[in-house]
Design an enzyme around this catalytic site. Structure first.
Site, PDB file in Angstrom:
ATOM      1  N   THR A  80       0.820  -1.202   0.000  1.00 10.79           N
ATOM      2  CA  THR A  80       0.000   0.000   0.000  1.00 10.79           C
ATOM      3  C   THR A  80       0.856   1.254   0.000  1.00 10.79           C
ATOM      4  OG1 THR A  80      -1.702  -1.201   1.216  1.00 10.79           O
ATOM      5  CG2 THR A  80      -1.862   1.197   1.211  1.00 10.79           C
ATOM      6  N   TYR A 171      -2.714 -10.844   3.234  1.00  6.02           N
ATOM      7  CA  TYR A 171      -2.669  -9.431   3.569  1.00  6.02           C
ATOM      8  C   TYR A 171      -4.097  -8.934   3.804  1.00  6.02           C
ATOM      9  CZ  TYR A 171      -1.492  -4.411   2.927  1.00  6.02           C
ATOM     10  OH  TYR A 171      -1.332  -3.045   3.089  1.00  6.02           O
ATOM     11  N   LYS A 201      -0.495 -10.628   7.320  1.00  6.15           N
ATOM     12  CA  LYS A 201      -0.064  -9.242   7.495  1.00  6.15           C
ATOM     13  C   LYS A 201      -1.351  -8.470   7.732  1.00  6.15           C
ATOM     14  CE  LYS A 201       1.288  -4.952   5.944  1.00  6.15           C
ATOM     15  NZ  LYS A 201       0.464  -3.798   5.551  1.00  6.15           N
ATOM     16  N   GLY A 226       0.266  -4.351  10.953  1.00  4.99           N
ATOM     17  CA  GLY A 226       0.460  -3.176  10.121  1.00  4.99           C
ATOM     18  C   GLY A 226       0.116  -1.934  10.916  1.00  4.99           C
TER      19      GLY A 226
END
Length: 332
Positions: A80, A171, A201, A226
């Site tokens: 990102t 993710y 993640k 994160g």
């Protein structure tokens, strides 16, 4: 013109060499899968762009050196923060190759391969395996969204299966994708279906989801949090390794060192300082454009502008941000 027999022999040789390379790459990747365990800070690098929007490959080496010098052993590439979703498949391949080359001996590469269609993700996963990344991660397509945990599991199974000998992280970034599922349920469903799944993640505003994921077979799965600044709260839940911003690397290293040695007072002071740094980012909107500008100011590395639809800071905003960071002082 070559005879048919010679052409056949050359074709066989090419096939044989390709097969040998594939077997060797599987052996190498298999060792990676068996031994892979994140043991330090992961940071998401900013993709350096030129003013015309092209990738600036001249800056990858400087970014890799910054990681190496600031106690960051892993780079979460094309995620990102790296604006991977704003890049073409070819650009993402070129960026991955540049990071593998620049990071050799300095930083391990966790390559994000998520896209809005599974076949692009599979192509990026296979490419990552061929160039020697250390692990891959992927979110699910999010324009057409998977409706539940079972469909998410099917999606990531197909993506992870394209590079079966690389460690794979699911993710989860629900507030951006709109895929509001419980990753702990995905880990449970995928445990026997995705052999190379090693964890999640997890970028989420819901701590409960992160915590629940950490309870699923911790001997096999890791939860990478994160977060830009909330480290001690996660430590208290047994979640110790973040995917964060590069300029947080040394501060995180000092905080973790103090925490592990039992020096809670120093750890709390560093945590407070990280909150202050994150508050500066929040003052200007907290977006990727702000974080990228902050990294450039703090590191001295010109990583260039962001890509539309993200909008870069105005000159006045940049000047004010620079002044705030000068007041804050060194992050080292």
């Amino acid at each position: 013109m070559l005879s048919r027999a010679i052409r056949r022999q050359l074709a066989f040789s090419d096939h044989f060499l390709s097969h040998c390379y594939y077997r060797q790459s599987r052996k190498i990747s298999g060792n990676k899968l068996k031994n892979f365990r994140v043991t330090g800070c992961v940071a998401a690098p900013f993709t350096p762009f030129r003013e015309n929007g092209d990738i600036n490959f001249d800056k990858f080496g400087e970014s890799a050196d910054y990681f190496n010098n600031n106690h960051i052993p892993y780079a979460f590439v094309n995620g990102t923060v790296g604006e991977g979703m704003s890049m073409t498949v070819d650009e993402r391949k070129e960026s991955a190759e540049a990071w593998v080359k620049a990071g050799k001996g300095k930083v391990k590469i966790i390559l994000h391969v998520g896209a809005n269609n599974i076949r692009d993700s599979q192509e990026l996963a296979r490419h990552g395996s061929s160039i020697g990344v250390d692990a891959i991660a992927s979110l699910c397509p999010s324009f057409f969204k998977p409706a539940n945990e079972e469909i998410v599991t099917e999606c990531i199974s197909e993506i992870a299966g394209a590079a079966p000998d690389l460690p794979f992280f699911y993710y989860s970034i629900d507030f951006l994708t709109g895929i509001n599922v419980d990753p702990s349920k995905i880990l449970k469903r995928a445990k026997d279906r995705i052999p190379n799944l090693v964890g999640v993640k997890h970028t989420s505003k819901e701590v409960r989801k992160v915590y629940n994921s950490s309870l699923v077979d911790s001997s096999r799965f890791q939860v990478l949090m994160g977060t830009e600044s909330e480290f001690l709260p996660y430590f208290s839940l047994g979640i110790e390794f973040p995917v964060t911003l590069p300029y947080m690397g040394t501060l995180f290293y000092k905080l973790k060192t103090a925490y592990d040695s039992g020096d809670k007072s120093t750890a709390m002071n560093i945590q407070a300082r990280m909150f202050e740094l994150d508050a500066i980012r929040g003052k200007y909107g907290a977006g990727i454009e702000v974080a990228k500008a902050m990294f450039g100011i703090i590191s001295g590395i010109d990583v260039g502008p962001v890509r539309l639809p993200i909008q870069k800071l105005s000159k006045d905003q940049y000047t004010a941000l620079n002044k705030d960071l000068m007041w804050f002082g060194s992050v080292n």
